[in-house]
Scaffold this motif. Structure first.
Motif, PDB file in Angstrom:
ATOM      1  N   THR A  23       0.836  -1.195   0.000  1.00 27.51           N
ATOM      2  CA  THR A  23       0.000   0.000   0.000  1.00 27.51           C
ATOM      3  C   THR A  23       0.870   1.244   0.000  1.00 27.51           C
ATOM      4  O   THR A  23       1.906   1.280   0.654  1.00 27.51           O
ATOM      5  N   THR A  24       0.438   2.258  -0.734  1.00 28.73           N
ATOM      6  CA  THR A  24       1.114   3.547  -0.710  1.00 28.73           C
ATOM      7  C   THR A  24       0.256   4.529   0.081  1.00 28.73           C
ATOM      8  O   THR A  24      -0.974   4.440   0.067  1.00 28.73           O
ATOM      9  N   PHE A  25       0.910   5.427   0.766  1.00 24.96           N
ATOM     10  CA  PHE A  25       0.212   6.415   1.582  1.00 24.96           C
ATOM     11  C   PHE A  25       0.660   7.812   1.194  1.00 24.96           C
ATOM     12  O   PHE A  25       1.844   8.043   0.948  1.00 24.96           O
ATOM     13  N   ILE A  82      16.164  18.592   5.937  1.00 22.34           N
ATOM     14  CA  ILE A  82      15.039  18.806   5.017  1.00 22.34           C
ATOM     15  C   ILE A  82      15.385  18.283   3.625  1.00 22.34           C
ATOM     16  O   ILE A  82      14.584  17.602   2.978  1.00 22.34           O
ATOM     17  N   GLU A  83      16.601  18.574   3.174  1.00 20.71           N
ATOM     18  CA  GLU A  83      17.048  18.081   1.862  1.00 20.71           C
ATOM     19  C   GLU A  83      17.073  16.554   1.847  1.00 20.71           C
ATOM     20  O   GLU A  83      16.634  15.927   0.878  1.00 20.71           O
ATOM     21  N   ASN A  84      17.569  15.940   2.921  1.00 22.84           N
ATOM     22  CA  ASN A  84      17.627  14.484   3.016  1.00 22.84           C
ATOM     23  C   ASN A  84      16.224  13.881   2.982  1.00 22.84           C
ATOM     24  O   ASN A  84      15.963  12.923   2.250  1.00 22.84           O
ATOM     25  N   LEU A  85      15.307  14.441   3.746  1.00 22.20           N
ATOM     26  CA  LEU A  85      13.940  13.913   3.794  1.00 22.20           C
ATOM     27  C   LEU A  85      13.224  14.092   2.458  1.00 22.20           C
ATOM     28  O   LEU A  85      12.486  13.203   2.020  1.00 22.20           O
ATOM     29  N   ASN A  86      13.445  15.217   1.798  1.00 27.96           N
ATOM     30  CA  ASN A  86      12.854  15.421   0.469  1.00 27.96           C
ATOM     31  C   ASN A  86      13.429  14.431  -0.542  1.00 27.96           C
ATOM     32  O   ASN A  86      12.709  13.919  -1.403  1.00 27.96           O
ATOM     33  N   TYR A  87      14.723  14.156  -0.434  1.00 24.40           N
ATOM     34  CA  TYR A  87      15.366  13.184  -1.321  1.00 24.40           C
ATOM     35  C   TYR A  87      14.755  11.794  -1.112  1.00 24.40           C
ATOM     36  O   TYR A  87      14.448  11.084  -2.066  1.00 24.40           O
ATOM     37  N   ASP A  90      11.378  11.516  -2.661  1.00 22.69           N
ATOM     38  CA  ASP A  90      11.518  11.262  -4.091  1.00 22.69           C
ATOM     39  C   ASP A  90      11.885   9.794  -4.347  1.00 22.69           C
ATOM     40  O   ASP A  90      11.391   9.179  -5.294  1.00 22.69           O
ATOM     41  N   LEU A  91      12.745   9.233  -3.492  1.00 20.43           N
ATOM     42  CA  LEU A  91      13.090   7.806  -3.614  1.00 20.43           C
ATOM     43  C   LEU A  91      11.842   6.932  -3.479  1.00 20.43           C
ATOM     44  O   LEU A  91      11.729   5.897  -4.135  1.00 20.43           O
ATOM     45  N   GLY A  92      10.918   7.344  -2.622  1.00 19.83           N
ATOM     46  CA  GLY A  92       9.665   6.616  -2.472  1.00 19.83           C
ATOM     47  C   GLY A  92       8.881   6.574  -3.777  1.00 19.83           C
ATOM     48  O   GLY A  92       8.387   5.519  -4.186  1.00 19.83           O
ATOM     49  N   TYR A  93       8.799   7.719  -4.454  1.00 15.22           N
ATOM     50  CA  TYR A  93       8.109   7.759  -5.747  1.00 15.22           C
ATOM     51  C   TYR A  93       8.837   6.920  -6.790  1.00 15.22           C
ATOM     52  O   TYR A  93       8.212   6.223  -7.592  1.00 15.22           O
ATOM     53  N   GLU A 113      20.310   2.953  -2.141  1.00 12.68           N
ATOM     54  CA  GLU A 113      20.396   4.413  -2.181  1.00 12.68           C
ATOM     55  C   GLU A 113      19.696   5.024  -0.951  1.00 12.68           C
ATOM     56  O   GLU A 113      20.209   5.967  -0.342  1.00 12.68           O
ATOM     57  N   HIS A 114      18.564   4.464  -0.593  1.00  6.77           N
ATOM     58  CA  HIS A 114      17.837   4.939   0.595  1.00  6.77           C
ATOM     59  C   HIS A 114      18.674   4.752   1.857  1.00  6.77           C
ATOM     60  O   HIS A 114      18.762   5.652   2.699  1.00  6.77           O
TER      61      HIS A 114
END
Length: 192
Positions: A23-25, A82-87, A90-93, A113-114
């Protein structure tokens, strides 16, 4: 955990336990959450289930300390955090797209990579022993992997098409494999 115990944790663990499956959230700023079943083929699902291996590191830890550091840096608008969490978002997508397209090898590479980005969030995320086991896993057939959960201990998960080689390397190090299958029911009430 979040409201009553004031733990600095995310909602993802509680939501996946409630919904189950793949499932994706989407966690919205207003606090609402949208859940969607991941649209993958049965072949891809079986490849994941067959090629994901989980090993207990023997280290237990409290997630609170690691997550508190991350939460504090986020609240303070620490640019690196913040940059790490945004990255990672994006890895999630990218991971979602890899699975929808049936590319489990790419999914394994994205796990790696994650993990590399996750370790940068806190000094307590890993340790020399976990790092050496991870490198041993990569040298013995793992495409990628990561420490699941908050970090600091718990379980190493690997994506590998060379399962026998990886299992031997990890069990020779004293790590116990934890076999699992995906659960598609989520939380349920059991009456006895």
């Amino acid at each position: 955990e979040i409201e009553k115990l004031k733990e600095p944790i995310g909602k993802q663990d509680q939501y996946i336990a409630a919904f189950g499956g793949l499932t994706t959230f989407t966690f919205k700023k207003d606090g609402t959450v949208k859940a969607s079943k991941l649209k993958i083929t049965m072949e891809t699902m079986y490849e994941l289930e067959d090629n994901l291996l989980l090993f207990f590191t023997g280290f237990s830890r409290s997630a609170s300390g690691i997550l508190k550091d991350q939460n504090t840096k986020s609240i303070e608008n620490n640019s690196n955090m913040i940059e790490n969490l945004n990255y990672v978002k994006d890895l999630g997508y990218r991971s979602q797209a890899a699975l929808i397209n049936g590319n489990t090898e790419l999914f394994g590479k994205l796990m790696h990579e994650h993990w590399e980005h996750k370790k940068k969030r806190s000094g307590g995320m890993s340790n020399t022993k976990i790092d050496s086991w991870y490198q041993l896993g990569i040298k013995n057939g793992a495409i990628g992997g990561k420490l699941v959960g908050a970090g600091g201990g718990g379980f190493l998960m690997f994506m590998s098409e060379e399962k026998k080689k990886l299992r031997k390397a990890m069990t020779d190090q004293g790590l116990e494999e934890v076999r699992f299958k995906f659960d598609f029911e989520g939380t349920k009430l059991v009456l006895t």
